[in-house]
Design an enzyme around this catalytic site. Structure first.
Site, short mmCIF file in Angstrom:
data_model
loop_
_atom_site.label_atom_id
_atom_site.label_comp_id
_atom_site.label_asym_id
_atom_site.label_seq_id
_atom_site.Cartn_x
_atom_site.Cartn_y
_atom_site.Cartn_z
N ARG A 101 -8.07 -1.45 37.15
CA ARG A 101 -8.61 -0.77 35.97
C ARG A 101 -7.92 -1.22 34.69
O ARG A 101 -8.58 -1.48 33.67
CB ARG A 101 -8.46 0.75 36.14
CG ARG A 101 -9.09 1.56 35.02
CD ARG A 101 -10.60 1.47 35.06
NE ARG A 101 -11.14 0.40 34.22
CZ ARG A 101 -12.29 -0.19 34.45
NH1 ARG A 101 -13.03 0.13 35.48
NH2 ARG A 101 -12.71 -1.15 33.65
N LYS A 136 -7.70 -2.41 10.80
CA LYS A 136 -8.39 -1.31 11.48
C LYS A 136 -8.51 -1.63 12.96
O LYS A 136 -9.60 -1.86 13.50
CB LYS A 136 -9.76 -1.09 10.84
CG LYS A 136 -9.67 -0.67 9.38
CD LYS A 136 -11.03 -0.58 8.72
CE LYS A 136 -10.89 -0.23 7.24
NZ LYS A 136 -12.20 -0.21 6.54
N LYS A 168 -4.23 -1.86 -3.73
CA LYS A 168 -5.49 -1.14 -3.80
C LYS A 168 -5.38 -0.02 -4.83
O LYS A 168 -4.36 0.11 -5.52
CB LYS A 168 -5.86 -0.61 -2.41
CG LYS A 168 -5.86 -1.70 -1.34
CD LYS A 168 -6.31 -1.22 0.01
CE LYS A 168 -7.81 -1.09 0.08
NZ LYS A 168 -8.28 -0.82 1.46
N GLU A 197 -7.43 -5.59 -4.72
CA GLU A 197 -8.80 -5.13 -4.57
C GLU A 197 -9.34 -4.72 -5.94
O GLU A 197 -8.68 -3.97 -6.68
CB GLU A 197 -8.84 -3.93 -3.62
CG GLU A 197 -10.23 -3.37 -3.40
CD GLU A 197 -10.20 -2.15 -2.51
OE1 GLU A 197 -10.68 -2.23 -1.36
OE2 GLU A 197 -9.69 -1.10 -2.96
N ASP A 218 -14.74 -5.39 -3.85
CA ASP A 218 -15.12 -4.22 -3.06
C ASP A 218 -16.45 -3.67 -3.53
O ASP A 218 -16.60 -3.26 -4.69
CB ASP A 218 -14.03 -3.14 -3.17
CG ASP A 218 -14.32 -1.94 -2.30
OD1 ASP A 218 -14.75 -2.13 -1.15
OD2 ASP A 218 -14.14 -0.80 -2.78
#
Length: 288
Positions: A101, A136, A168, A197, A218
């Site tokens: 597994r 992410k 950012k 960004e 963005d």
């Protein structure tokens, strides 16, 4: 093409966590098999995929049976057809069923990332644009998933918060302005790639004036992407992020941007459907 996996120690650590989580104090079901029984096994994919995860797969079985024989019929980065057998094994029966597994979990997840990446890379084929991943990723499997992105033909963005800087809106707000944030970043970490960004053309112009290495556009419209490429005019690399899906990739790439970063490569994956079949060796069964 050969893809060098992460260091063996990192793979081993991933596998140790997975096996400890699954086996715990012992595999109660595997105890039903004779301790000295040996078996053969093979794994097939029930759907088309790009294979990834050989190192983790092998480590799962070798941790429980160092003498296990593993024969690969395909390599990381290879395309598999539905119904294709891609690996065969021979070893201790208990070890094979206990490691199954975890080994499949690694391959089905990493092959999913590689397969999704390959589809995105194919969508921009023939352009100068490269497909990038993001941070992410699944907790604890970042290096593994970023390896899978490479197996799928993509490229890696920064590995973490330590090897490049991405300024950012929250950083800009805390610093007081975009220019102030860039100045502080250059002063503290001059050796790192510096990306900012930007959400509009005023921010783009400010970032270029500050001398950043890369700008991340963005949520820019298709029309604005072309304008941005013209205004940047090679003074910085251009990355596109946000509002990106497979159907829009070709249009974005046609604008002439350098990179498209896509979180879905690692966070929206659906595991590849795999199946492992195990058969006890006849001589061992008779002896038992």
């Amino acid at each position: 093409m050969r893809f060098d996996p992460p260091e063996a120690a990192l793979v081993a650590a991933d596998v140790q966590r997975a096996l400890a989580e699954d086996i715990g104090s012992g595999d109660a079901t595997a105890d039903l098999l004779p301790a000295d029984a040996t078996a053969s096994a093979y794994v097939i994919t029930r759907e088309a995929a790009v294979l990834c995860g050989q190192a983790w797969f092998e480590a799962c079985f070798r941790t429980l049976d160092p003498a296990v024989a593993i024969r690969w019929l395909a390599a990381d980065g290879d395309r598999l057809a539905a119904g294709q057998t891609f690996v065969e094994l021979q070893g201790n029966a208990r070890a094979l069923v206990s490691a199954e597994r975890c080994a499949l979990n690694f391959v089905q997840t990493l092959s999913a990332t590689a397969s999704v990446t390959a589809a995105h890379v194919a969508a921009v084929a023939g352009t100068r644009t490269r497909i990038l991943d993001t941070r992410k990723t699944l907790p604890g499997l970042r290096i593994a998933q970023k390896y899978a992105v490479r197996c799928g033909g993509g490229s890696n963005h920064r590995i973490g918060l330590f090897d490049a800087m991405l300024i950012k809106e929250n950083h800009i707000a805390a610093a007081g302005s975009l220019s102030a944030a860039v100045g502080a970043a250059r002063a503290r970490h001059p050796q790192l790639l510096l990306e900012v960004e930007v959400e509009n053309f005023d921010e783009l112009h400010e970032a270029l004036a500050a001398g950043v290495d890369r700008v991340m556009l963005d949520e820019f419209s298709d029309a604005d992407l072309g304008r941005a490429v013209a205004e940047v005019a090679g003074r910085a690399e251009i990355e596109v992020s946000g509002g990106v899906d497979l159907g829009r990739l070709r249009t974005i790439a046609a604008s002439g941007v350098d990179f498209i970063s896509i979180g879905a490569l690692t966070k929206h994956v659906r595991a590849i459907d795999l199946s492992m079949r195990v058969k006890l060796d006849a001589q061992r069964t008779a002896a038992a």
